[in-house]
Design an enzyme around this catalytic site. Structure first.
Site, short mmCIF file in Angstrom:
data_model
loop_
_atom_site.label_atom_id
_atom_site.label_comp_id
_atom_site.label_asym_id
_atom_site.label_seq_id
_atom_site.Cartn_x
_atom_site.Cartn_y
_atom_site.Cartn_z
N CYS A 62 34.57 9.87 101.03
CA CYS A 62 33.24 10.48 100.94
C CYS A 62 33.25 11.83 101.67
O CYS A 62 34.00 12.03 102.63
CB CYS A 62 32.18 9.57 101.55
SG CYS A 62 30.50 10.23 101.36
N ASP A 64 31.05 12.82 103.54
CA ASP A 64 30.31 12.64 104.79
C ASP A 64 31.11 13.17 106.00
O ASP A 64 32.29 12.84 106.16
CB ASP A 64 30.03 11.13 104.98
CG ASP A 64 29.02 10.87 106.08
OD1 ASP A 64 29.29 11.25 107.24
OD2 ASP A 64 27.96 10.28 105.79
N ARG A 66 31.15 12.39 108.95
CA ARG A 66 31.55 11.41 109.98
C ARG A 66 32.82 10.64 109.60
O ARG A 66 33.25 9.76 110.35
CB ARG A 66 30.40 10.42 110.21
CG ARG A 66 29.14 11.08 110.73
CD ARG A 66 27.95 10.16 110.57
NE ARG A 66 27.69 9.83 109.16
CZ ARG A 66 26.73 9.00 108.75
NH1 ARG A 66 25.97 8.40 109.64
NH2 ARG A 66 26.56 8.77 107.47
N HIS A 118 32.27 4.18 103.01
CA HIS A 118 31.82 3.92 104.39
C HIS A 118 30.42 3.32 104.36
O HIS A 118 29.60 3.66 103.51
CB HIS A 118 31.84 5.21 105.22
CG HIS A 118 30.85 6.24 104.77
ND1 HIS A 118 29.64 6.44 105.42
CD2 HIS A 118 30.86 7.11 103.74
CE1 HIS A 118 28.98 7.40 104.80
NE2 HIS A 118 29.69 7.83 103.78
N CYS A 121 26.50 4.95 103.69
CA CYS A 121 26.73 6.11 102.81
C CYS A 121 25.41 6.55 102.15
O CYS A 121 24.76 5.77 101.44
CB CYS A 121 27.76 5.74 101.74
SG CYS A 121 28.17 7.13 100.66
CO CO Z 1 29.01 8.74 102.05
#
Ligand code: CO
Length: 230
Positions: A62, A64, A66, A118, A121
């Site tokens: 992803c 993302d 993090r 994750h 998400c």
């Molecule tokens: Co995500």
């Protein structure tokens, strides 16, 4: 007379009135510090990397912020070929993903592909609801398909967090199978190239990765209709 077409104008850094220059400068300072720390450990670090790459792993994760691929598996530069997008999707019309996959499998000859989702998400959460967020709605629609495929299982989970977590997991499993459905991966298996596909989910709140145990190394694990005769 000179035309301005095709001439790129250089805008000096100091002319950018509204930018947070301290933040921006800090990024470049951080880079200098990182280079120094690497060279202190190994003076040849960058010389070795400059010779080329042969990573054993393609990571599809992803976007993302993090979930930094290299960091969470302790991999150094040169060890992971990375593709990231919203909700770690494997879409067969995505030329970016297909190009990364083809290069990784046919040129770099990676031995493993890991799809890593994750918990928490945002893309998967959006797919559970009816909110509209602009162009990304069209991307998220593919995640909604995953919900529809697994609606029976997901609808009976009453706890919202548990349902969300399971949806994240099922989305990863579907993307693993979607990788196996590509002609690129099936071609590799057909010529007996060593290539394993796996599905993981990362816990943003724990740092722990859960291996979903979905490991594919042959198109015989796919429904007949997806098995290409190649
Ligand atoms: Co995500």
């Amino acid at each position: 007379m000179l035309s301005s077409v095709g001439i790129l104008q250089t805008v000096h850094f100091k002319q950018l009135k509204y930018m947070n220059k301290a933040y921006y400068n800090q990024l470049l300072e951080n880079n200098k510090g990182w280079v120094a720390s690497r060279l202190a450990l190994d003076p040849d670090f960058f010389n070795k990397l400059a010779k080329g790459q042969q990573p054993p792993l393609l990571w599809i994760g992803c976007a993302d912020s993090r979930v930094p691929a290299n960091e969470i598996i302790g991999a150094k530069p040169g060890e992971v070929f990375v593709h990231r997008n919203i909700a770690n999707m494997v879409l067969h019309t995505d030329m970016n993903m297909l190009s990364v996959l083809d290069y990784a499998v046919n040129v770099l000859k990676v031995k493993h592909i890991i799809v890593c989702g994750h918990y928490g998400c945002g893309g998967v959460r959006a797919a559970m609801g009816s909110g509209s967020y602009g162009i990304v709605d069209n991307w998220i629609r593919h995640i909604k398909d995953v919900y529809r495929f697994h609606q029976k299982e997901l609808d009976i989970i009453e706890d919202d967090t548990q349902k969300f977590n399971r949806f994240v997991e099922l989305n990863v499993v579907e993307q693993v199978y979607d990788l196996a459905k590509t002609s690129i991966v099936q071609n590799a298996w057909n010529v007996k190239q060593e290539l394993f596909i796996h599905g993981w989910v990362y816990g943003v709140d724990s740092g722990i990765i859960k291996d979903l145990g979905v490991n594919i190394d042959s198109n015989e694990l796919l429904d007949d209709v997806y098995q290409l005769d190649i």
